[in-house]
Design an enzyme around this catalytic site. Sequence first.
Site: not given
Length: 152
Positions: A55, A83
């Site tokens: 990401e 996360c």
Amino acid sequence: MVNTNHFMELALAEARSAGARGEVPIGAVLVLDNAVVAKAGNRTRELNDVTEHAEITVIRMACEALGQERLTGADLYVTLEPCTMCAAAISFARIRRLYYGAEDPKGGGVDNGVRFYRQPTCHHTPEVYSGIAERDAANILREFFQQKRMED
């Protein structure tokens, strides 16, 4: 309307490539105006950098490609629930929509764990859509870790 599964298929391909490199197989694709701006898989081991999650890597690539720090109007497709670190980066980048595959009860920060976007200190909350190609995303991870256990 563009088929979201097409973009998730690209993210799954990035996850498979990451796994083939020995990385935890997570892939991400950033889309703006129905066009892929960047795609990447995890590179934490390759680059010895704990922040090189798929990401964050794809956000960096897109910001560089577009010459801007914010990605307003962009959509992010990722194979695993981000996360907390990645959830924060997604918020700070002002990404419009987050689509993810498998939930991560142990390490996720969106629908599990700290639930970053539900915190009063979160300044921008993307629209979140989970379960996109969930079975495929989960299988890639499961097979990777089964293989790692067999190697040990």
